[in-house]
Design a protein around this motif. Sequence first.
Motif, short mmCIF file in Angstrom:
data_model
loop_
_atom_site.label_atom_id
_atom_site.label_comp_id
_atom_site.label_asym_id
_atom_site.label_seq_id
_atom_site.Cartn_x
_atom_site.Cartn_y
_atom_site.Cartn_z
N GLN A 47 0.85 -1.19 0.00
CA GLN A 47 0.00 0.00 0.00
C GLN A 47 0.88 1.24 0.00
N LEU A 48 0.72 2.08 -1.01
CA LEU A 48 1.48 3.32 -1.05
C LEU A 48 1.00 4.25 0.06
N LEU A 49 1.94 4.64 0.93
CA LEU A 49 1.59 5.54 2.03
C LEU A 49 1.83 6.99 1.64
N THR A 50 3.03 7.25 1.18
CA THR A 50 3.41 8.60 0.85
C THR A 50 4.71 8.57 0.04
N TYR A 51 5.03 9.70 -0.54
CA TYR A 51 6.28 9.79 -1.29
C TYR A 51 6.79 11.22 -1.17
N ILE A 52 8.06 11.41 -1.50
CA ILE A 52 8.64 12.73 -1.45
C ILE A 52 9.55 12.90 -2.65
N PHE A 53 9.52 14.06 -3.23
CA PHE A 53 10.40 14.39 -4.34
C PHE A 53 11.74 14.82 -3.77
N SER A 54 12.80 14.55 -4.48
CA SER A 54 14.13 14.73 -3.91
C SER A 54 14.52 16.18 -3.67
N ASN A 55 13.75 17.13 -4.21
CA ASN A 55 14.09 18.53 -3.93
C ASN A 55 13.32 19.08 -2.72
N MET A 56 12.63 18.19 -2.03
CA MET A 56 11.90 18.57 -0.83
C MET A 56 12.65 18.07 0.40
N ASP A 57 12.45 18.77 1.52
CA ASP A 57 13.05 18.32 2.78
C ASP A 57 12.05 17.58 3.65
N MET A 58 10.80 17.96 3.51
CA MET A 58 9.79 17.43 4.40
C MET A 58 8.44 17.37 3.69
N GLN A 86 -1.30 14.10 7.22
CA GLN A 86 -2.04 13.67 8.40
C GLN A 86 -1.06 13.18 9.48
N ARG A 87 -1.09 11.92 9.84
CA ARG A 87 -0.21 11.46 10.92
C ARG A 87 1.21 11.14 10.44
N LEU A 88 1.41 11.22 9.15
CA LEU A 88 2.70 10.84 8.57
C LEU A 88 3.54 12.06 8.25
N THR A 89 4.82 12.00 8.64
CA THR A 89 5.78 13.05 8.28
C THR A 89 7.00 12.37 7.67
N ASP A 113 1.12 9.37 17.01
CA ASP A 113 0.00 8.68 17.66
C ASP A 113 -0.21 7.28 17.08
N THR A 114 0.83 6.47 17.16
CA THR A 114 0.80 5.14 16.53
C THR A 114 -0.32 4.29 17.10
N GLN A 115 -1.03 3.62 16.22
CA GLN A 115 -2.15 2.77 16.59
C GLN A 115 -1.84 1.31 16.30
#
Lengths: 112, 116
Positions: free
Chosen positions: A44-55, A59-62, A78-80
Amino acid sequence: GEDVEQSLFLSVREGDSSVINCTYTDSSSTYLYWYKQEPGAGLQLLTYIFSNMDMKQDQRLTVLLNKKDKHLSLRIADTQTGDSAIYFCAEISTDSWGKLQFGAGTQVVVTP
Amino acid sequence: EPEVTQTPSHQVTQMGQEVILRCVPISNHLYFYWYRQILGQKVEFLVSFYNNEISEKSEIFDDQFSVERPDGSNFTLKIRSTKLEDSAMYFCASSGQQGASGNTIYFGEGSWLTVV
């Protein structure tokens, strides 16, 4: 060649924050991903980041990216108990689109 | 939410038999992939497919493997003569476009292949 490394196991108490770390070697990585795999289920894809971003926050994901050190992390606030799963870090480069390079996965166990 | 679907979810086959794993990618996606995960090992790239031809393949994807998009919706992986070491979870994936406008790659639930 390219390599993606992750710690294999993380135990965290319900309600605490989880931090899953990943390092990669490919300097031409353009996108970095986090996938979640629950027992017997797919990726399941949770999230992704492009390499020119730092953060990137979702929602609950950073997601934090230190491109200089080639270090990626995923923080779950707030891990469940439903967050118990294997989390895979993966990277891709534009010269090899679609060829995701995966880490071995971090097994996260959430305890009550 | 659109999803990648795969059949069968689990298949047991005898060594030397041919196996076809089927996938229905997300309908407006253009790029299709197969990955595999041997038990206890990393998820490995097998092949990518675009515009009715293979874009890239890994060393694993030898002459025993082939892919096909026989119609407008299905994407198949064929293993001609299965070996014990082909036992793995096979994941199909798809994405819209390359680069910033299509950077999300979605995976199916996987097909677990056991070769005996």
